[in-house]
Design an enzyme around this catalytic site. Structure first.
Site, PDB file in Angstrom:
ATOM      1  N   HIS A 133      -5.367  -0.371   5.700  1.00  0.00           N
ATOM      2  CA  HIS A 133      -5.002   0.727   7.074  1.00  0.00           C
ATOM      3  C   HIS A 133      -6.559   0.912   7.867  1.00  0.00           C
ATOM      4  CE1 HIS A 133      -7.383   3.053   4.197  1.00  0.00           C
ATOM      5  NE2 HIS A 133      -6.266   3.985   4.092  1.00  0.00           N
ATOM      6  N   ASP A 176      -8.720   2.294  -2.919  1.00  0.00           N
ATOM      7  CA  ASP A 176      -8.347   3.587  -1.611  1.00  0.00           C
ATOM      8  C   ASP A 176      -9.058   4.945  -1.448  1.00  0.00           C
ATOM      9  OD1 ASP A 176      -7.302   4.122   0.293  1.00  0.00           O
ATOM     10  OD2 ASP A 176      -5.514   4.740  -0.744  1.00  0.00           O
ATOM     11  N   HIS A 200       0.991  -1.339  -0.097  1.00  0.00           N
ATOM     12  CA  HIS A 200       0.194   0.024  -0.109  1.00  0.00           C
ATOM     13  C   HIS A 200       0.526   1.480   0.111  1.00  0.00           C
ATOM     14  CE1 HIS A 200      -3.719   2.157   1.682  1.00  0.00           C
ATOM     15  NE2 HIS A 200      -3.200   3.411   1.123  1.00  0.00           N
ATOM     16  N   HIS A 235       3.562  14.293   0.105  1.00  0.00           N
ATOM     17  CA  HIS A 235       2.782  15.589  -0.067  1.00  0.00           C
ATOM     18  C   HIS A 235       3.671  17.330  -0.322  1.00  0.00           C
ATOM     19  CE1 HIS A 235      -1.565  14.307   0.000  1.00  0.00           C
ATOM     20  NE2 HIS A 235      -1.712  13.945   0.893  1.00  0.00           N
ATOM     21  N   ASP A 254       0.987   3.042   3.630  1.00  0.00           N
ATOM     22  CA  ASP A 254       0.293   4.354   2.825  1.00  0.00           C
ATOM     23  C   ASP A 254       0.768   4.967   3.155  1.00  0.00           C
ATOM     24  OD1 ASP A 254      -2.752   4.962   2.120  1.00  0.00           O
ATOM     25  OD2 ASP A 254      -3.091   5.663   3.848  1.00  0.00           O
ATOM     26  N   ARG A 299       2.708   8.511  -6.986  1.00  0.00           N
ATOM     27  CA  ARG A 299       1.945   9.888  -7.379  1.00  0.00           C
ATOM     28  C   ARG A 299       2.189  10.045  -8.914  1.00  0.00           C
ATOM     29  NH1 ARG A 299      -0.938  10.480  -2.862  1.00  0.00           N
ATOM     30  NH2 ARG A 299      -0.486  11.564  -1.645  1.00  0.00           N
TER      31      ARG A 299
HETATM   32 ZN   LIG Z   1      -4.246   4.915   0.484  1.00  0.00          ZN
HETATM   33 ZN   LIG Z   2      -7.095   4.481   2.045  1.00  0.00          ZN
END
Ligand SMILES: [Zn+2]
Ligand SMILES: [Zn+2]
Length: 428
Positions: free
Chosen positions: A233, A153, A61, A310, A306, A65
């Site tokens: 998650h 997701d 996971h 950013h 996850d 990008r």
């Molecule tokens: Zn995710």
């Molecule tokens: Zn998610």
């Protein structure tokens, strides 16, 4: 070419191995796990005394990008972060631009990642076109193009009828479906866990029930469709319990947890710290405990990150306006050893299974093993190394981590992909 990793402790849960041993690699493949000192005929000998040699770690996971948001991360920087964190194989989520909702985008990612060569990369195909929750993608085409699972997701499918259709196709095509579990009617406008910390900050909360309700619905739909469902998650004690019950009923449901969901609580958001803003949000001490118990007893099958980069200009805004997500690849192993193995919650061998055999089994990958003939994808751990997380030193193109300054125990010393050493240098 014969390479010997000599003098280490070899852990391979797929074969029940945990003992001092040497690992022999011949032409990029595992040849054998040998008695210490057994082979003297290698071309290259790497002394791994004091280190632990494992099958390459797998993160199912990750958000890479690319295409579309390369200023946050791209396949090259994401693969470098994976290697530095100890992962040799990662699966990337489809919320790119364009989304991974066609075979051509899927193939593009596989080709780019192969060119970079720092980690194996498997795309995850979108469930609905543009992840808009309406029209289904061509799941069979995505599968043929190399997608290993299906997921929307970050854009969880709200309509139960659409979700049922997606599950029916996934069941028919034997594709695992990975769900972000969120009942949006309960979370709209929320930016962190509903609770005391949100009240102090005057922020709208996202109740744990929003996750639990969606999990319960998705498990019920999996039961009537026969779909292999994987819960992304897990953040609540309620989800751990629902997953435990589903497994007791014999349903094909699996789950993962991310290190931040056991290492931090919603109090990390105090001071409007946007680096602690993620979805699902950080919860409470009780939820952290339930997740660690679930990981120890096998209710939660694997650990993922996850990883969600950013850019600083996106995170350096009001808490409400900041995007959800934190980095994960370079801190996961340290957070797992520090919080799970060092306090005695689980053995190192069980932890290695959570990073190798279990994720491999969930997605049906032929990986996560040191069996003779397997590709020599290797993670070598230094379980004793004490180190400090430094956001300035990460390989990722972004630096949004709530763990900056934290002291962790344990890290990857290096990884090998197909027998080639990838990331030897430490991150700080
Ligand atoms: Zn995710
Ligand atoms: Zn998610």
């Amino acid at each position: 070419m014969r390479t010997l990793l000599a003098g280490g402790r070899v852990i391979d849960p797929s074969q029940g191995i945990d003992r001092p041993a040497d690992l022999l690699i011949v032409n990029g493949k595992v040849e054998a796990v040998l008695q210490p000192g057994e082979d003297a005929a290698s071309d290259e000998r790497l002394d791994v005394t004091g280190l632990t040699v494992c099958p390459g770690f797998i993160d199912i996971h990750v958000h890479l990008r690319e295409p579309g948001f390369e200023y946050k991360e791209d396949i090259e920087s994401g693969s470098a972060a994976a290697a530095a964190g100890g992962f040799t194989r990662i699966c990337c989520m489809p919320n790119t631009n364009p989304a991974i909702d066609t075979a051509s985008v899927c193939r593009h990612i596989i080709e780019r990642a192969a060119g970079v060569g720092k980690a194996h990369v498997h795309p995850i195909g979108a469930a609905t076109r543009g992840m808009e929750g309406e029209r289904l993608t061509e799941i069979n085409d995505l599968k043929s193009a190399g997608a290993v699972a299906i997921s929307d997701d970050a854009f969880p499918i709200q309509n139960a009828r659409t979700m049922r259709s997606v599950m029916q196709y996934c069941a028919m095509l034997n594709m695992p479906l990975m769900t972000h579990n969120e009942e949006k009617e309960l979370t709209t406008g929320g930016s962190m866990n509903e609770g005391a910390a949100a009240t102090v900050l005057g922020l709208a909360g996202m109740p744990p029930a929003a996750e639990d309700i969606a999990v319960a619905r998705n498990i019920m739909l999996a039961a009537i469709t026969g779909c292999r469902l994987h819960l992304l998650h897990i953040s609540t004690a309620g989800t751990v319990e629902l997953l435990r019950n589903a497994k007791e009923k014999g349903l094909a449901v699996t789950g993962e947890a991310c290190p931040h969901h056991w290492a931090l609580t919603d109090e990390a958001c105090l001071g409007f710290n946007t680096d602690a803003k993620m979805n699902p949000p950080l919860r409470t001490t009780e939820d952290c405990e339930a997740i660690m118990r679930g990981l120890a007893d096998g209710t939660i099958d694997c650990i993922s990150t996850d990883h969600a980069p950013h850019a600083p200009h996106e995170k350096e805004v009001e808490f409400d306006a900041a995007p959800f997500g934190i980095l994960g690849l370079e801190t996961a192993v340290g957070l797992a050893i520090t919080h799970l193995v060092a306090p005695g919650r689980m053995t190192l061998s069980t932890l290695v299974a959570r990073f190798t055999t279990e994720p491999s089994r969930i997605l049906g990958l032929s990986a996560g093993t040191l069996r003779p003939g397997a590709a020599a994808d290797i993670t070598v751990l230094d379980t004793q190394a004490a180190w400090q997380v430094d956001r300035a030193a990460v390989r990722s193109r972004s630096s949004n981590t709530p763990f900056h300054g934290a002291t962790l125990k344990g890290r990857a010393a290096f990884t090998m992909v197909n027998g080639v050493r990838i990331a030897p240098e430490p991150a700080t």
